[in-house]
Design a protein around this motif. Structure first.
Motif, PDB file in Angstrom:
ATOM      1  N   PHE A 153      -8.223  16.364  -0.991  1.00 16.23           N
ATOM      2  CA  PHE A 153      -8.060  16.303  -2.630  1.00 16.23           C
ATOM      3  C   PHE A 153      -7.274  15.414  -3.075  1.00 16.23           C
ATOM      4  O   PHE A 153      -5.818  14.678  -2.497  1.00 16.23           O
ATOM      5  N   GLY A 154      -7.522  14.614  -4.172  1.00 25.37           N
ATOM      6  CA  GLY A 154      -5.878  13.929  -4.890  1.00 25.37           C
ATOM      7  C   GLY A 154      -6.578  14.280  -6.478  1.00 25.37           C
ATOM      8  O   GLY A 154      -7.403  14.314  -7.166  1.00 25.37           O
ATOM      9  N   LEU A 155      -5.277  15.140  -7.157  1.00 22.43           N
ATOM     10  CA  LEU A 155      -5.092  14.979  -8.482  1.00 22.43           C
ATOM     11  C   LEU A 155      -5.394  13.484  -9.530  1.00 22.43           C
ATOM     12  O   LEU A 155      -4.839  12.799  -9.680  1.00 22.43           O
ATOM     13  N   PRO A 156      -6.166  14.068 -10.322  1.00 23.05           N
ATOM     14  CA  PRO A 156      -6.126  12.677 -11.883  1.00 23.05           C
ATOM     15  C   PRO A 156      -5.377  12.412 -11.423  1.00 23.05           C
ATOM     16  O   PRO A 156      -4.529  13.725 -12.050  1.00 23.05           O
ATOM     17  N   THR A 157      -4.773  10.987 -12.195  1.00 23.72           N
ATOM     18  CA  THR A 157      -3.150  11.451 -12.829  1.00 23.72           C
ATOM     19  C   THR A 157      -3.289  10.096 -14.175  1.00 23.72           C
ATOM     20  O   THR A 157      -4.060   8.551 -13.792  1.00 23.72           O
ATOM     21  N   ARG A 188       0.256  11.438  -0.489  1.00 21.59           N
ATOM     22  CA  ARG A 188       0.341  12.721  -0.206  1.00 21.59           C
ATOM     23  C   ARG A 188       1.374  13.714  -0.739  1.00 21.59           C
ATOM     24  O   ARG A 188       1.559  15.128  -0.252  1.00 21.59           O
ATOM     25  N   LEU A 189       1.833  13.186  -2.209  1.00 20.23           N
ATOM     26  CA  LEU A 189       2.158  14.420  -3.068  1.00 20.23           C
ATOM     27  C   LEU A 189       0.728  15.081  -3.669  1.00 20.23           C
ATOM     28  O   LEU A 189       1.559  15.321  -4.844  1.00 20.23           O
ATOM     29  N   MET A 246       0.736  -1.055   0.055  1.00 19.55           N
ATOM     30  CA  MET A 246       0.134   0.043  -0.004  1.00 19.55           C
ATOM     31  C   MET A 246       0.978   1.078  -0.140  1.00 19.55           C
ATOM     32  O   MET A 246       0.832   2.942  -0.379  1.00 19.55           O
ATOM     33  N   GLN A 247       2.290   1.638   0.527  1.00 15.76           N
ATOM     34  CA  GLN A 247       2.612   1.881   0.104  1.00 15.76           C
ATOM     35  C   GLN A 247       2.619   2.862  -0.223  1.00 15.76           C
ATOM     36  O   GLN A 247       3.200   4.408  -0.588  1.00 15.76           O
ATOM     37  N   PRO A 248       3.640   2.768  -2.516  1.00 13.39           N
ATOM     38  CA  PRO A 248       3.011   3.187  -2.964  1.00 13.39           C
ATOM     39  C   PRO A 248       1.679   4.139  -3.484  1.00 13.39           C
ATOM     40  O   PRO A 248       2.290   5.831  -3.902  1.00 13.39           O
ATOM     41  N   ALA A 272      -7.630   7.523   4.278  1.00 10.36           N
ATOM     42  CA  ALA A 272      -6.368   7.350   5.588  1.00 10.36           C
ATOM     43  C   ALA A 272      -5.957   7.805   5.778  1.00 10.36           C
ATOM     44  O   ALA A 272      -5.469   8.320   7.046  1.00 10.36           O
ATOM     45  N   ASN A 273      -5.449   8.918   4.265  1.00  7.50           N
ATOM     46  CA  ASN A 273      -4.765   9.443   5.353  1.00  7.50           C
ATOM     47  C   ASN A 273      -4.349  10.754   5.560  1.00  7.50           C
ATOM     48  O   ASN A 273      -3.653  12.278   5.664  1.00  7.50           O
TER      49      ASN A 273
END
Length: 310
Positions: A238-242, A174-175, A166-168, A233-234
């Motif tokens: 938000f997170g950018l779609p990649t 987090r990035l 799961m780390q990646p 969980a983190n």
């Protein structure tokens, strides 16, 4: 007292197995670069295996890395050579282990978005990871050990407190790259490390089960659902779609391959389900709540929609 020999006991899964089996009253012996016997000393490994109840082989370099020539060679070598040496050691025993469970991978199946891949009618895929899995299982099958029941464990993505692949995903979140990857519809089968341990004990107790066994939780989620849970969980809002091209840049940063997140892995644990195995962590929300150390009843992790794929 039962005796188990664990090869590859220093990794994330092996450490968990070693602790849980010792706590359950098993006599635990290990094979590795260090331990009760070391790779290359086949006679010592044979002595360790003599009269053992169970051999569990988890040895192999993590595939969560860049596929450089050096890494790919080590991924192959660390699986084939260790499995072949264990085969020679088991064959040399006067009282060989009753069971030998050898790690394999659910990645052996094709990219699947149409249906779950089970042990009876799952279709094998192609590419480097599949070739490694095929070679691993072929080396295992070639071992001349007729008195020992052999089961390849087709393990899906294992997760648990303190480690796992799961780390990646956590790193990407987090990035700020914790949105859907590609189109976000690729399937993601997984297993909590505690249920992986419980499945191995269950298989040892159920002698009627033979052949490859898929190890996956009964809930499968899409990549989009997975990343929403990882962000929660983190505590990343938000997170950018990649898109795939951008993910390749991110993969260089976190030093892994895009296959880890872009291949659709939809794996069903048909044999375990049919034999009556029950999961302690059947859904992703409960698993991530445990991993994050929060109480499942009070967690903010969203519950992914359940898809039972028996």
């Amino acid at each position: 007292m039962k005796t188990v020999v664990i090869a590859g006991a220093s990794g994330f899964i092996g450490t968990h197995f070693r602790s849980r089996l010792a706590g359950a009253g098993w006599r635990v012996r290990t094979v590795g670069r260090s331990g009760d016997a070391v790779w290359g000393d086949t006679s010592a490994i044979t002595g360790l295996l003599e009269g053992a109840d169970l051999l569990v082989n988890l040895a192999g370099k993590s595939v969560s890395c860049r596929y450089t020539p050096a890494n790919t060679a080590e991924i192959i070598r660390s699986r084939m050579e260790t499995t072949a040496e264990l085969g020679r050691a088991v064959a040399a025993c006067n009282r060989p282990p009753r069971d030998w469970f050898n790690a394999s991978t659910g990645t052996i199946y094709r990219d699947a978005r149409d249906r779950a891949q089970n042990e009876d009618d799952g279709e094998l895929g192609s590419g480097f990871s599949v070739d490694v899995a095929r070679g691993w299982e072929e080396t295992f099958a070639a071992a001349d050990t007729p008195q020992t029941r052999k089961i390849p464990l087709r393990i899906t993505i294992a997760m648990g407190p303190g480690g796992g692949v799961m780390q990646p995903f956590n790193n990407l979140a987090r990035l700020g790259l914790g949105g859907r990857m590609g189109d976000g519809q690729q399937k993601y089968s997984w297993i909590h490390v505690e249920d992986l341990f419980r499945a191995v004990v269950f298989l040892h107790e159920h002698r009627q089960i033979t052949g490859p066994v898929n190890i996956a939780a009964p809930e499968v989620v899409t990549n989009k659902e997975l990343m929403a849970a990882v962000r929660a969980a983190n505590r990343v809002p938000f997170g950018l779609p990649t898109p795939a091209w951008l993910l390749k840049i991110g993969a260089v940063v976190i030093r892994t391959e895009t296959e880890l997140v872009l291949k659709s892995r939809w794996v069903s644990s048909g044999k375990l389900q049919d034999a009556g195995f029950t999961w302690q962590y059947p859904d992703l929300a409960r698993a991530l709540a445990d991993i994050s150390g929060r109480n499942a009843a009070g967690t903010s992790v969203p519950r992914a929609s359940a898809r039972r794929h028996a």
